[in-house]
Structure formats: C-alpha cells, structure tokens
Design an enzyme around this catalytic site. Structure first.
Site, PDB file in Angstrom:
ATOM      1  N   THR A 102       4.325 -25.703  -3.702  1.00  0.00           N
ATOM      2  CA  THR A 102       3.023 -25.870  -4.352  1.00  0.00           C
ATOM      3  C   THR A 102       3.146 -25.552  -5.839  1.00  0.00           C
ATOM      4  O   THR A 102       2.604 -26.279  -6.688  1.00  0.00           O
ATOM      5  CB  THR A 102       1.954 -24.975  -3.684  1.00  0.00           C
ATOM      6  OG1 THR A 102       2.101 -25.036  -2.267  1.00  0.00           O
ATOM      7  CG2 THR A 102       0.551 -25.417  -4.058  1.00  0.00           C
ATOM      8  N   GLU A 105       8.180 -12.547  -8.393  1.00  0.00           N
ATOM      9  CA  GLU A 105       6.765 -12.968  -8.392  1.00  0.00           C
ATOM     10  C   GLU A 105       5.854 -11.769  -8.633  1.00  0.00           C
ATOM     11  O   GLU A 105       4.886 -11.849  -9.404  1.00  0.00           O
ATOM     12  CB  GLU A 105       6.431 -13.646  -7.063  1.00  0.00           C
ATOM     13  CG  GLU A 105       7.120 -14.994  -6.909  1.00  0.00           C
ATOM     14  CD  GLU A 105       6.989 -15.617  -5.529  1.00  0.00           C
ATOM     15  OE1 GLU A 105       7.234 -16.819  -5.422  1.00  0.00           O
ATOM     16  OE2 GLU A 105       6.652 -14.911  -4.562  1.00  0.00           O
ATOM     17  N   GLY A 152       9.728 -18.248  -0.057  1.00  0.00           N
ATOM     18  CA  GLY A 152      10.838 -18.814  -0.837  1.00  0.00           C
ATOM     19  C   GLY A 152      11.774 -17.749  -1.384  1.00  0.00           C
ATOM     20  O   GLY A 152      12.610 -18.040  -2.249  1.00  0.00           O
ATOM     21  N   THR A 209       6.745 -19.850  -7.774  1.00  0.00           N
ATOM     22  CA  THR A 209       7.875 -20.482  -7.096  1.00  0.00           C
ATOM     23  C   THR A 209       7.420 -21.104  -5.775  1.00  0.00           C
ATOM     24  O   THR A 209       6.540 -20.552  -5.107  1.00  0.00           O
ATOM     25  CB  THR A 209       8.948 -19.411  -6.806  1.00  0.00           C
ATOM     26  OG1 THR A 209       9.363 -18.853  -8.050  1.00  0.00           O
ATOM     27  CG2 THR A 209      10.163 -19.999  -6.093  1.00  0.00           C
TER      28      THR A 209
HETATM   29  C1  5RP Z   1       7.988 -18.081  -2.783  1.00  0.00           C
HETATM   30  C2  5RP Z   1       6.555 -17.957  -2.447  1.00  0.00           C
HETATM   31  C3  5RP Z   1       5.770 -19.218  -2.314  1.00  0.00           C
HETATM   32  O1  5RP Z   1       4.737 -19.191  -3.238  1.00  0.00           O
HETATM   33  C4  5RP Z   1       5.220 -19.301  -0.919  1.00  0.00           C
HETATM   34  O2  5RP Z   1       6.293 -19.196  -0.019  1.00  0.00           O
HETATM   35  C5  5RP Z   1       4.474 -20.620  -0.709  1.00  0.00           C
HETATM   36  O3  5RP Z   1       5.399 -21.669  -0.770  1.00  0.00           O
HETATM   37  P1  5RP Z   1       4.975 -23.177  -0.618  1.00  0.00           P
HETATM   38  O4  5RP Z   1       4.084 -23.499  -1.762  1.00  0.00           O
HETATM   39  O5  5RP Z   1       6.279 -23.920  -0.653  1.00  0.00           O
HETATM   40  O6  5RP Z   1       4.271 -23.333   0.699  1.00  0.00           O
HETATM   41  O7  5RP Z   1       6.003 -16.898  -2.279  1.00  0.00           O
HETATM   42  O8  5RP Z   1       8.644 -16.850  -2.697  1.00  0.00           O
END
Ligand code: 5RP
Length: 224
Positions: free
Chosen positions: A35, A107, A101, A32
């Site tokens: 990226t 996760e 996120g 999630t």
């Molecule tokens: C969501 C996550 C994401 O992988 C982490 O926050 C990185 O996010 P981004 O790729 O938007 O920087 O752990 O819970």
C-alpha cells in the site's frame, strides 16, 4: 474492486492529503509495503512540491530514489509533518499492527519523529479486536529462544519467520493467538522483554488519521 485497486485508490488519496499540506521545503515520511508503494508511486506526480522524503526501509528508499525523489537520512531531520504508511490491522481506537513486511522498527522510529501518522489501508484491515494477524516482533538473533519463552508466558504462540533478516540484521517472531484488548499495555510489556528490539503494535503512539478504501471510495477517520 479487488484489493490491489483498493490499495491504489487509498495510495492516491494519501497523495492528495499530503499535497494539501506540504510546501516546497517540506519533508515527507514514507512507509513500507504494497500500500505504501502505491503512495510512493503517486508521490512522483507532486515531487516538485516538496523537498525530500525520509523512509522506513531500504526497499522504500530505493523506490523513492528511482522516481527521482530525494531521500534524507533521518539523522539529518529534526521533525516533519506527516508519515504515511500501511498497516496489517487497525482497531476502532486506531491502534495498529504493523510489520508484515518486517520493517516495523524503522517504521516506529520514523513515525516517532512525525507530527502526524496517516495510515492507509483497504477496508479488510479494519478489525474489532487485533490479533488475527500474527503480531511481528523484531528480536536480536541470540535471544530468539528466550524471547519466544517470554512471549509464550504472555499467552502467545511465537513462530520464527525463517529466512527473513530485517534491515537492522535481526530476526522476526510472528506471535499468533493474541486477542489484543489492551494494545497499549501489551506493547509496553513486550518491549520490556530483554532481546526485543521492537514489536509491531502502534498503540502508545497510534494512528492519527486513517484513510480507508472500499468500493464506495475513501473514508477519512480521525482519532478522537
Ligand atoms: C511493513 C508494514 C506494512 O505497512 C504492512 O505490512 C502492510 O503491508 P501491505 O500494505 O503490503 O498490506 O508494516 O512492515
């Protein structure tokens, strides 16, 4: 290259990594975040080469489904080879902070079933010691105050991420002020606080392969 371009670059590298390892009946674990979204978008180009995905959030499930990728319930899957997801910070031992996120619990569950965790990140996520990014902790709502007191006793400064409700109906406390020199110990200690569902440290089961992008390209780092 700006950060979005670096995210796209590493997302595409992860698609190539997965494409070299899947067969037509493979299931792929999908994370999630922004990226991970680049990875999901890239997966569309190889969607006929694997069977389905399992996902760590409602948002990622919707994005996968919109691209025509079948999404399975994790309860119907006993194991799968690779879980691909982003991170907020990664240290030299390939321990990670995740949960920016708010999807940390799902996760961690999806990661626990995968044989290999492939973390995708731009170079800004690599740090010598984790903790500058506040550590997300998913908490049962009625335990917000008691968990906050326990986190303060551990030396952290927890702040309620107001307005955010996780896919599991819980709240997030973001813990500032930690300098995480013992990620395995801290992960266990926080998990033992009554009312904590999960914390965002991926240390007991850390990253197996880090794909990290910078202006020169994508580097692959394996946990030793
Ligand atoms: C969501 C996550 C994401 O992988 C982490 O926050 C990185 O996010 P981004 O790729 O938007 O920087 O752990 O819970």
């Amino acid at each position: 290259m700006d950060q979005n371009q670096l995210k796209r670059l590493v997302g595409e590298a992860a698609v190539d990594y997965v494409a070299a390892r899947v067969t037509r009946d493979s299931i792929i674990g999908v994370g999630t975040g922004s990226t991970a979204n680049c990875f999901i978008d890239g997966l569309a180009r190889i969607k006929d080469r694997f069977a389905a995905a399992v996902s760590s959030s409602e948002a990622s499930s919707q994005r996968l489904a919109a691209l025509g990728i079948r999404v399975l319930d994790l309860n119907d899957v006993s194991e799968f080879p690779v879980y691909v997801d982003g991170a907020d910070e990664v240290d030299p031992g390939l321990h990670a902070i995740k949960g920016g996120g708010a999807a940390l619990t799902r996760e961690k569950i999806v990661r626990s079933v995968a044989q290999e965790f492939v973390c995708i990140a731009d170079a800004s996520k690599r740090v010598p010691v984790m903790g500058r990014f506040p550590l997300p902790v998913e908490v049962i709502p009625m335990a917000r105050a008691s968990v906050s007191r326990a986190l303060r006793a551990l030396g952290g400064d927890p702040r309620w991420r107001e307005g955010v409700v996780t896919d599991n109906g819980n709240i997030i406390l973001d813990v500032h002020g930690f300098s995480i020199t013992d990620p395995v110990g801290l992960e266990s200690e926080i998990d033992h606080i009554a009312g904590v569902v999960t914390n965002g440290l991926f240390a007991r089961r850390a990253v197996d392969v880090l794909l990290v992008s910078n202006a020169e390209g994508v580097e692959q780092v394996k946990r030793s």
